[in-house]
Design a protein around this motif. Structure first.
Motif, short mmCIF file in Angstrom:
data_model
loop_
_atom_site.label_atom_id
_atom_site.label_comp_id
_atom_site.label_asym_id
_atom_site.label_seq_id
_atom_site.Cartn_x
_atom_site.Cartn_y
_atom_site.Cartn_z
N TRP A 88 0.83 -1.21 0.00
CA TRP A 88 0.00 0.00 0.00
C TRP A 88 0.87 1.26 0.00
N HIS A 89 1.94 1.23 0.78
CA HIS A 89 2.81 2.40 0.86
C HIS A 89 3.48 2.65 -0.49
N GLY A 90 3.85 1.57 -1.21
CA GLY A 90 4.42 1.72 -2.54
C GLY A 90 3.46 2.37 -3.52
N GLU A 136 0.28 0.50 -13.67
CA GLU A 136 1.09 -0.03 -12.56
C GLU A 136 0.43 0.25 -11.22
N MET A 137 -0.21 1.42 -11.09
CA MET A 137 -0.90 1.73 -9.84
C MET A 137 -2.06 0.75 -9.61
N SER A 138 -2.72 0.35 -10.68
CA SER A 138 -3.79 -0.65 -10.56
C SER A 138 -3.23 -1.98 -10.09
N VAL A 139 -2.06 -2.32 -10.58
CA VAL A 139 -1.41 -3.55 -10.12
C VAL A 139 -1.09 -3.45 -8.63
N ARG A 140 -0.59 -2.29 -8.21
CA ARG A 140 -0.28 -2.11 -6.79
C ARG A 140 -1.56 -2.20 -5.94
N ASP A 141 -2.66 -1.65 -6.45
CA ASP A 141 -3.93 -1.76 -5.73
C ASP A 141 -4.33 -3.23 -5.57
N THR A 142 -4.17 -4.00 -6.63
CA THR A 142 -4.55 -5.42 -6.58
C THR A 142 -3.63 -6.20 -5.65
N LEU A 143 -2.34 -5.91 -5.72
CA LEU A 143 -1.40 -6.57 -4.80
C LEU A 143 -1.77 -6.29 -3.34
N ASN A 166 -4.53 -12.59 -10.40
CA ASN A 166 -5.53 -11.67 -10.95
C ASN A 166 -4.97 -10.29 -11.27
N LEU A 167 -3.66 -10.16 -11.39
CA LEU A 167 -3.07 -8.85 -11.64
C LEU A 167 -3.45 -8.35 -13.04
N PRO A 168 -3.85 -7.09 -13.15
CA PRO A 168 -4.21 -6.55 -14.47
C PRO A 168 -2.98 -6.39 -15.36
N PRO A 169 -3.17 -6.36 -16.68
CA PRO A 169 -2.02 -6.25 -17.60
C PRO A 169 -1.44 -4.84 -17.62
N ILE A 170 -0.18 -4.76 -18.05
CA ILE A 170 0.50 -3.47 -18.21
C ILE A 170 0.98 -3.36 -19.65
N THR A 171 0.72 -2.25 -20.27
CA THR A 171 1.10 -2.03 -21.66
C THR A 171 2.63 -2.06 -21.82
N LYS A 172 3.09 -2.81 -22.78
CA LYS A 172 4.52 -2.85 -23.09
C LYS A 172 4.90 -1.62 -23.89
N VAL A 173 6.04 -1.03 -23.55
CA VAL A 173 6.48 0.20 -24.19
C VAL A 173 7.62 -0.09 -25.16
N PRO A 174 7.49 0.26 -26.44
CA PRO A 174 8.64 0.15 -27.35
C PRO A 174 9.58 1.33 -27.15
N SER A 175 10.84 1.15 -27.44
CA SER A 175 11.82 2.21 -27.23
C SER A 175 11.67 3.32 -28.28
N ASN A 176 11.77 4.56 -27.81
CA ASN A 176 11.78 5.67 -28.78
C ASN A 176 13.20 5.95 -29.26
N LYS A 177 14.18 5.18 -28.74
CA LYS A 177 15.55 5.32 -29.20
C LYS A 177 16.18 3.93 -29.31
N GLU A 242 12.73 3.21 -11.01
CA GLU A 242 12.11 2.72 -9.79
C GLU A 242 11.67 1.28 -10.01
N ARG A 243 11.43 0.54 -8.93
CA ARG A 243 10.98 -0.84 -9.05
C ARG A 243 9.58 -0.90 -9.64
N THR A 244 9.36 -1.92 -10.44
CA THR A 244 8.01 -2.19 -10.94
C THR A 244 7.22 -2.87 -9.82
N PRO A 245 5.88 -2.87 -9.92
CA PRO A 245 5.09 -3.51 -8.86
C PRO A 245 5.42 -4.99 -8.66
N GLU A 246 5.81 -5.66 -9.72
CA GLU A 246 6.07 -7.10 -9.63
C GLU A 246 7.56 -7.43 -9.47
N SER A 247 8.37 -6.43 -9.19
CA SER A 247 9.81 -6.66 -9.04
C SER A 247 10.10 -7.64 -7.91
#
Length: 647
Positions: A88-90, A136-143, A166-177, A242-247
């Protein structure tokens, strides 16, 4: 006063038929009992320790429910509650909030395109920080919710497993560089191979002290410091920004040793792991203070196995709206205080025994670990004050990383009431390039006399190397002159991130070693934010002998005083760190004998007398006679230093 307030609140509660629990009276009793046992229930007079919370919890329960707390597996329940609270604090105090829901959350990027737009709901192919970080915040809420179920299950006598399926999905980001490799990644030179890309100061040479090739945990090194056992400590940040929710694997504080004296590390110990953004640390007594925003922790190894096994929160409320701008480059002044920095976007609020200390945007804070005093040291419109160093006489230099603007700090460190800030301050050195992640002072007889006291300024864009600056007094301030650089590299991944004089007198520096840096230029979760590379290099001066490492840890108090006569700033500082771990009464009893033994005709006599005053400051012991003597010193720099002690 607390009793008056307690009685008044009780009276109002009775008049309004509101339940009231008196914590003041039982807390006084708990404090008194602990005192008879030689214990303390607070870290600083008001912030409860783990033992303090443990003592107060039954009182809270009894007061609310009118009966003693039930038995059962309290340890299991407490562990479950703490695990839920951590999740919750995260979420509640997330790192990089300015990129999660603040101004930079609107920045949106697309694959292979450098420029970005500012639109939280940007149309494809743009992906905003906001979109991904809110997922990611939704994932933290579910955790958090999943762990809440376990809390109730354990409270009812069960032992349910946590189910995170039951963790919700997170969009994968392609690199802009994207990099030149087929998969869009980047090419990296090996640690030894990268030396060939460096141009080094005449007379000097560089060797590899450690790299991720030998020590895989050495990834994204961000700060370094030598301890009293001549070991190099390094904070590493593989989860940057920073750490991801599932780190599953956190950041660390590592300890490196060169056991055979060949100038290369051959041993590494993970002192502390499972961290999130350890942006800075510094030694205190027999442990280490480490920044993990919003908290500053004091951590110790009590059983001697080289790993942390005891910790206590000593400050809370230091903001981390942007992990680039979180308290970093933590350094000790000659009198034992540490300094914590805030960058722009931050809203720090720290509770102290004398009330809250607040700040909007940038500032430098001063903290006395021994007394708990916390104050705003420099209120100024910095962007990101990374660099901080103190010279031989205790004058500090503050560098604002973004523009690589460096200032003579005594000129604008006078007290000013919140929310006012000092206005414009003149730089003492016209820097050739920017930005700067760290600075240093060259103080080592391994290097030529003409280089002593030079200001070292690390730079990571356009010029990727270490500036070497001669500093001279200029009127009431300073003036810097750029000399031949210590080192610079044509390797685009070279990012010198911190520098320090080692126990052998050589210069050691960290290489962050990344193709992508900066928060704004790339998505927070750009896949090309490297997580595995990091190096430590060592600079020596050919033809000049290295220094013999001084014995500091465990040495008798009189021997530690003699180390205060050494030329190297690092030796004197570590001697005072070691003295801070000794009983103040023993240190103060032995100090007059050392002072009496000093050669009054020695050219450094006034500085050694100043060291005696600084030892008093480390131990929070006021010596009016010595202070008065130094305020009247024939050496003007000693008088200035004594005035800062007086303040």
């Amino acid at each position: 006063n607390l009793k008056l307030y307690t009685d008044a609140m009780a009276e109002v509660a009775r008049a309004n038929n509101v339940q009231f629990v008196d914590l003041f009276t039982p807390s006084q009793q708990l404090y008194a009992t602990a005192a008879t046992q030689g214990r303390s229930l607070t870290a600083n007079g008001f912030l409860l320790t783990e033992a303090g919370n443990q003592s107060l919890a039954p009182v809270l329960f009894q007061g609310v429910f009118g009966e003693p707390a039930p038995g059962g597996n309290r340890d299991r329940l407490r562990a479950a509650v703490n695990e839920k609270s951590a999740q919750w604090h995260g979420r509640y105090r997330t790192v990089d909030g300015y990129n999660v829901y603040g101004g930079r959350s609107a920045l949106a990027y697309q694959a292979g395109k450098g420029p970005f737009i500012s639109d939280r709901n940007a149309p494809e192919p743009y992906i905003s920080n906001y979109k991904v970080m809110q997922e990611e915040m939704s994932v933290r809420d579910t955790l958090t919710a999943n762990r809440d179920k376990r809390v109730w299950g354990v409270a009812l006598g069960g032992d349910p497993e946590v189910d995170d399926s039951n963790l919700p999905p997170i969009t994968k980001v392609p690199s802009n560089k994207p990099g030149p490799n087929e998969d869009g990644s980047y090419k990296f030179l090996g640690g030894e191979e990268a030396i060939a890309k460096m141009s080094v100061h005449a007379g000097m040479k560089v060797n590899l002290f450690a790299s991720e090739e030998q020590f895989p945990k050495l990834a994204n090194p961000v700060q370094m410091a030598w301890d009293t056992k001549n070991r190099l400590w390094v904070a590493v940040w593989p989860n940057y920004p920073e750490r991801t929710p599932e780190s599953k694997v956190g950041d660390s504080l590592l300890v490196f040793e060169d056991t055979d004296g060949d100038g290369k590390a051959d041993k590494m110990t993970e002192f502390l792991g499972d961290l999130n953004c350890p942006t800075g640390f510094q030694f205190y007594k027999d442990g280490v203070l480490i920044m993990q925003a919003p908290d500053l922790w004091f951590v110790r190894d009590t059983d001697g196995d080289g790993k942390a096994d005891w910790k206590e929160r000593v400050l809370m409320g230091l903001d981390s709206a942007d992990s680039h701008h979180t308290a970093n480059a933590i350094c000790l002044d000659p009198g034992g205080s540490i300094y914590l920095s805030d960058g722009v976007f931050h809203r720090t609020q720290v509770e102290t025994a004398k009330g809250p200390i607040r700040n909007n945007d940038a500032a430098i804070f001063r903290f006395e670990p021994r007394t708990g005093k916390f104050e705003t040291y420099v209120a100024y419109g910095f962007a990101n004050p990374h660099g901080r160093v103190f010279d031989y006489w205790g004058n500090d230099l503050i560098t604002d990383a973004t523009g690589n603007n460096t200032y003579f700090a005594p000129a604008f460190s006078g007290h000013i009431d919140y929310p006012a800030k000092h206005s414009g301050m003149k730089q003492f050195w016209d820097r050739p390039s920017r930005p700067c992640p760290a600075t240093g002072i060259l103080s080592s007889r391994h290097f030529p006399e003409e280089m002593q006291g030079n200001f070292l300024n690390l730079n990571v864009i356009s010029f990727q190397g270490i500036f070497n600056v001669k500093v001279n007094e200029d009127g009431s301030g300073l003036k810097g002159e750029t000399l031949e650089h210590l080192v610079h590299s044509s390797d685009p991944n070279f990012r010198p991130a911190a520098i320090s004089v080692g126990a052998d007198g050589a210069l050691y520096f960290l290489d962050w070693h990344k193709p992508l840096i900066g928060h704004m230029q790339h998505h927070i979760r750009d896949p090309n934010r490297d997580k595995v590379h990091g190096r430590i290099y060592r600079i020596t001066y050919e033809g000049r002998p290295l220094l013999k490492p001084r014995k500091i840890h465990g040495q008798p108090i009189p021997d530690l005083f003699r180390l205060l006569e050494e030329q190297e700033d690092s030796v004197r500082e570590l001697a005072k760190v070691e003295l801070s771990a000794r009983e103040s009464r023993d240190v103060m009893a032995a100090l007059p004998k050392w002072v009496a033994s000093l050669d009054t005709s020695h050219p450094n006599h006034e500085h050694r007398m100043m060291e005696a005053l600084w030892v008093h400051q480390w131990h929070n012991v006021v010596n009016p006679h010595l202070l008065g003597r130094m305020l009247g010193s024939p050496e003007p720099r000693a008088r200035a230093a004594a005035a800062r002690v007086l303040c």
